[in-house]
Design a protein around this motif. Structure first.
Motif, mmCIF file in Angstrom:
data_model
loop_
_atom_site.group_PDB
_atom_site.id
_atom_site.type_symbol
_atom_site.label_atom_id
_atom_site.label_comp_id
_atom_site.label_asym_id
_atom_site.label_seq_id
_atom_site.Cartn_x
_atom_site.Cartn_y
_atom_site.Cartn_z
ATOM 1 N N THR A 2 48.559 95.630 47.492
ATOM 2 C CA THR A 2 47.639 95.152 46.475
ATOM 3 C C THR A 2 46.680 94.135 47.090
ATOM 4 O OG1 THR A 2 49.035 93.308 45.801
ATOM 5 C CG2 THR A 2 49.391 95.425 44.686
ATOM 6 N N ALA A 3 45.659 93.828 46.317
ATOM 7 C CA ALA A 3 44.659 92.877 46.778
ATOM 8 C C ALA A 3 45.267 91.494 46.924
ATOM 9 C CB ALA A 3 43.483 92.850 45.803
ATOM 10 N N THR A 6 47.272 91.447 50.140
ATOM 11 C CA THR A 6 46.378 91.417 51.279
ATOM 12 C C THR A 6 45.800 90.012 51.460
ATOM 13 O OG1 THR A 6 45.809 93.721 50.864
ATOM 14 C CG2 THR A 6 44.323 92.493 52.283
#
Length: 165
Positions: A2-3, A6
């Motif tokens: 997922t963002a 990250t």
């Protein structure tokens, strides 16, 4: 991934890089301090070596003057020259001793009193004999003052090699 994961991984990576750079900087600073300390030690060693070289040069010059004075004492028929040579030797001895007895003076005095002085000193060079005799004379002078007899002078036959010449 997922963002958020990250972004969290990138933040951790930035912190890891920052920590690695900080550790590298600290390591470099520590190494620089070590090199500075080594340089100080080397400077101190160089200073000691220069001092030793100067002392050795002075010691050689004093030994040469002492040898020449002894030659005058041994060979000259002129009383004034002999007296002057003895005066120079006295000044040299006083300057080197600083008119202070050294801890070894008592030991040499014991050798003079209890040992076979002539036998011991016959195995020495003239400079070594003079050094040992000077130590005995200094200690004798200290004892003479303690005995309230400052005019006592050197022990008899202390410098036997001068009499044999």
């Amino acid at each position: 991934m997922t963002a958020d994961e990250t972004a969290r991984l990138r933040a951790e990576l930035r912190l890891a890089h920052q920590h690695a750079h900080t550790a590298d900087a600290e390591r470099a600073e520590t190494e620089a301090q070590l090199l500075e300390a080594r340089a100080q030690v080397l400077r101190a060693q160089a200073h000691a070596a220069r001092t030793n070289a100067e002392t050795a040069g002075l010691r050689l010059a004093v030994d040469d003057v002492r040898r020449l004075c002894q030659l005058v004492l041994d060979e000259s028929a002129r009383p004034y020259a002999r007296e002057q040579a003895q005066d120079i030797l006295t000044v040299i001895d006083a300057a080197l001793a600083g008119d202070k007895p050294s801890p070894g003076d008592g030991a040499w005095h014991t050798v003079w009193l209890e040992g076979k002085w002539r036998w011991v000193t016959s195995r020495m060079t003239t400079a070594e004999r003079e050094h040992a005799a000077d130590a005995v004379a200094r200690h004798s002078a200290v004892l003479a003052v303690a005995d309230n007899d400052p005019g006592r002078g050197e022990p008899e036959d202390l410098r036997w090699w001068r009499d044999d010449a």
